[in-house]
Design an enzyme around this catalytic site. Structure first.
Site, PDB file in Angstrom:
ATOM      1  N   GLU A 174       7.008   4.583   7.255  1.00 56.45           N
ATOM      2  CA  GLU A 174       6.634   5.876   6.575  1.00 56.45           C
ATOM      3  C   GLU A 174       7.436   7.244   6.978  1.00 56.45           C
ATOM      4  O   GLU A 174       7.548   7.314   8.143  1.00 56.45           O
ATOM      5  CB  GLU A 174       5.112   6.291   6.678  1.00 56.45           C
ATOM      6  CG  GLU A 174       4.281   5.143   6.129  1.00 56.45           C
ATOM      7  CD  GLU A 174       2.863   5.155   6.484  1.00 56.45           C
ATOM      8  OE1 GLU A 174       1.859   4.839   5.669  1.00 56.45           O
ATOM      9  OE2 GLU A 174       2.538   5.986   7.417  1.00 56.45           O
ATOM     10  N   THR A 233       1.051  -1.314   0.112  1.00 57.45           N
ATOM     11  CA  THR A 233      -0.053   0.111   0.112  1.00 57.45           C
ATOM     12  C   THR A 233       1.137   1.282  -0.069  1.00 57.45           C
ATOM     13  O   THR A 233       1.311   1.816  -1.021  1.00 57.45           O
ATOM     14  CB  THR A 233      -1.017  -0.003   1.268  1.00 57.45           C
ATOM     15  OG1 THR A 233      -0.195  -0.273   2.474  1.00 57.45           O
ATOM     16  CG2 THR A 233      -1.876  -0.924   0.836  1.00 57.45           C
ATOM     17  N   THR A 269       1.726  -7.130  14.019  1.00 54.40           N
ATOM     18  CA  THR A 269       1.325  -5.850  13.373  1.00 54.40           C
ATOM     19  C   THR A 269       1.407  -6.082  11.943  1.00 54.40           C
ATOM     20  O   THR A 269       2.326  -6.308  11.428  1.00 54.40           O
ATOM     21  CB  THR A 269       2.220  -4.967  13.998  1.00 54.40           C
ATOM     22  OG1 THR A 269       2.382  -5.136  15.402  1.00 54.40           O
ATOM     23  CG2 THR A 269       1.675  -3.385  13.767  1.00 54.40           C
ATOM     24  N   ASN A 313       0.416  10.911   6.017  1.00 51.13           N
ATOM     25  CA  ASN A 313      -0.989  10.323   6.721  1.00 51.13           C
ATOM     26  C   ASN A 313      -1.890  11.455   6.859  1.00 51.13           C
ATOM     27  O   ASN A 313      -3.226  11.325   7.129  1.00 51.13           O
ATOM     28  CB  ASN A 313      -0.592   9.813   8.197  1.00 51.13           C
ATOM     29  CG  ASN A 313       0.145   8.579   8.238  1.00 51.13           C
ATOM     30  OD1 ASN A 313      -0.680   7.344   8.067  1.00 51.13           O
ATOM     31  ND2 ASN A 313       1.529   8.424   8.246  1.00 51.13           N
ATOM     32  N   LYS A 341       3.868  -6.894   4.491  1.00 49.13           N
ATOM     33  CA  LYS A 341       3.507  -5.648   4.280  1.00 49.13           C
ATOM     34  C   LYS A 341       3.516  -4.588   5.354  1.00 49.13           C
ATOM     35  O   LYS A 341       3.036  -5.170   6.578  1.00 49.13           O
ATOM     36  CB  LYS A 341       2.294  -5.440   3.174  1.00 49.13           C
ATOM     37  CG  LYS A 341       1.069  -5.530   3.829  1.00 49.13           C
ATOM     38  CD  LYS A 341       0.139  -4.602   4.724  1.00 49.13           C
ATOM     39  CE  LYS A 341       0.361  -3.068   3.746  1.00 49.13           C
ATOM     40  NZ  LYS A 341      -0.159  -2.026   4.612  1.00 49.13           N
ATOM     41  N   SER A 378      -6.410  11.142   0.038  1.00 48.71           N
ATOM     42  CA  SER A 378      -6.407  11.994  -1.114  1.00 48.71           C
ATOM     43  C   SER A 378      -6.112  11.577  -2.273  1.00 48.71           C
ATOM     44  O   SER A 378      -5.188  10.530  -2.332  1.00 48.71           O
ATOM     45  CB  SER A 378      -5.669  13.180  -0.763  1.00 48.71           C
ATOM     46  OG  SER A 378      -6.038  13.904   0.426  1.00 48.71           O
TER      47      SER A 378
END
Length: 437
Positions: free
Chosen positions: A304, A182, A219, A432, A208, A437
């Site tokens: 991230e 993702t 997790t 995040n 992932k 969007s």
């Protein structure tokens, strides 16, 4: 092997486009598997079913030619996603006759009510039809919460993936790993061959995850497969042990997903059989643990916005559980993570976090040390409660490294654990803030 093509952007983060990873740093590219040794009897594939707006791969399928023992651990989040609930049901009814794991990315099928359950069961039913066995598959989904699955695309994608199953690295396992992604920037795939009982067995695994990562079971999404045979109850016990020391020992942002699932299938395609506890079981368990830790660390390396990979080594604890609790608390301190991003040797934040972790601590016994990843001299920050005269220039050198080891010795006992985390950057907020969007 990976050609540079135009890259897609999503949520403020540069993502993959098909099999192009040339835009990544050389270090990140080094974590992408170039080949593999895969378990006998398993095939994999990944296809684009057009669930994702960017048209990247989004349906993954792994199928065994032989019936498998199965085990899994799931999120403890109260908002458990439909695929989690359906996979729990599948394992409760069939833990020794599974054939597949089916996964979609782009839509989490979480907080989707009764329709979500219907859709998750439909994913399983489609696989049942294709492999010609009932209750054959564990289901996993990842992506945006609160949206229903586009089942026409999902069903078509599963059938397409089944037609393209391959035992090969390219087109098979790598395609499946890409379909898991993702906000990941690279596919997380590992495999290997190991010796046990005078024979060889193999493992492969895909994970992932890049955000909404914090341990409270396992997790993210991930699975492992092996051609050893392991009795279901022993497989479940080994997986729980492994997860506590791997996927349960990572944190990126302190948040836990609704969809977290780690599963393992064992099909007995090799001559290795684990049917009772003992030395062979422990050897398999420890190999599974090391393998899971390797996969889990890839998730942190792709955190991230992360610029640093941090190994937190808690030593001298009274129990494994207390060491784990202390590590988990420090790893989620926004102040600690921000200091790491800023390359600031503000070790007092580590002590402050430890002090309110809920773990019994004697401040006069605690030592904190930076351990450089290049093998150069360690930098002691505090020794048995007494602050050291820190060489700030040396500290700055260490904190510029992408990999950092922080050792915290509680001085209370013999137990220890390792925990993997990352820093907190401006990019994490951007990713995040714009996720939908």
């Amino acid at each position: 092997m990976f050609r540079l093509k135009s890259a897609f952007y999503n949520q403020g983060r540069r993502l993959y486009s098909s099999t192009s990873y040339g835009h990544l740093s050389a270090r990140k590219q080094s974590f992408i598997a170039q080949s593999g040794i895969y378990p006998v009897g398993f095939r994999a594939s990944g296809v684009a079913a057009l669930i994702k707006k960017n048209k990247n791969k989004d349906v993954a399928l792994v199928v065994s030619d032989l019936p498998c023992a199965g085990a899994a651990v799931f999120t403890t989040n109260k908002f458990q996603a439909a695929p989690v609930l359906v996979s729990k049901e599948t394992l409760a009814q069939n833990d020794d006759g599974l054939y597949a794991v089916v996964t979609n990315s782009g839509c989490a099928n979480a907080v989707t009510g009764a329709q979500g359950i219907v859709d998750a069961k439909k994913m399983r039913t489609v696989v049942d039809e294709l492999v010609k066995h009932p209750l054959s598959a564990l289901t996993m989904s990842t992506g945006v919460i609160g949206q229903n699955l586009p089942m026409d695309k999902i069903e078509s994608g599963i059938r397409d993936a089944f037609a393209k199953l391959s035992a090969e690295h390219e087109g098979g396992w790598m395609s499946a790993a890409e379909a898991f992604m993702t906000t990941d920037t690279f596919p997380k795939l590992r495999s290997g061959e190991f010796d046990l009982q005078g024979a060889k067995f193999r493992m492969a695994g895909i994970a992932k995850g890049a955000g909404m990562i914090h341990p409270n079971m396992a997790t993210l999404l991930g699975f492992m497969v092996t051609d050893a045979y392991v009795k279901p109850d022993l497989l479940q016990k080994a997986l729980k042990y492994a997860v506590d020391r791997s996927f349960n020992s990572i944190s990126i942002d302190g948040d836990m997903s609704t969809n977290d699932t780690i599963s393992v299938l064992a099909n007995g395609g090799s001559d290795v059989r684990i049917e009772s506890e003992g030395a062979d079981y422990e050897a398999f368990r420890d190999r599974l643990t090391a393998f899971a830790a390797d996969l889990a660390q890839l998730v942190v390396r792709d955190g991230e916005g992360a610029t640093k990979f941090v190994t937190l080594h808690i030593k001298g604890a009274e129990t494994f559980e207390s060491a784990k609790k202390a590590a988990s608390h420090i790893s989620t301190s926004m102040l600690v993570k921000s200091a790491l991003y800023g390359q600031d040797a503000n070790w007092g934040r580590i002590c402050a976090s430890l002090g309110h972790s809920g773990v019994d601590v004697d401040p006069s016994l605690v030592s904190v040390t930076f351990v450089p990843s290049d093998g150069s001299e360690r930098l002691k920050l505090m020794v048995k409660g007494e602050p050291e005269q820190v060489d700030e220039a040396r500290a700055s050198e260490i904190l510029k490294m992408e990999d950092l080891n922080i050792e915290v010795d509680l001085g209370l006992g013999q137990s220890e654990t390792k925990f993997w985390t990352c820093d907190l950057s401006h990019e994490y907020v951007s990713i995040n803030a714009d996720y939908r969007s």
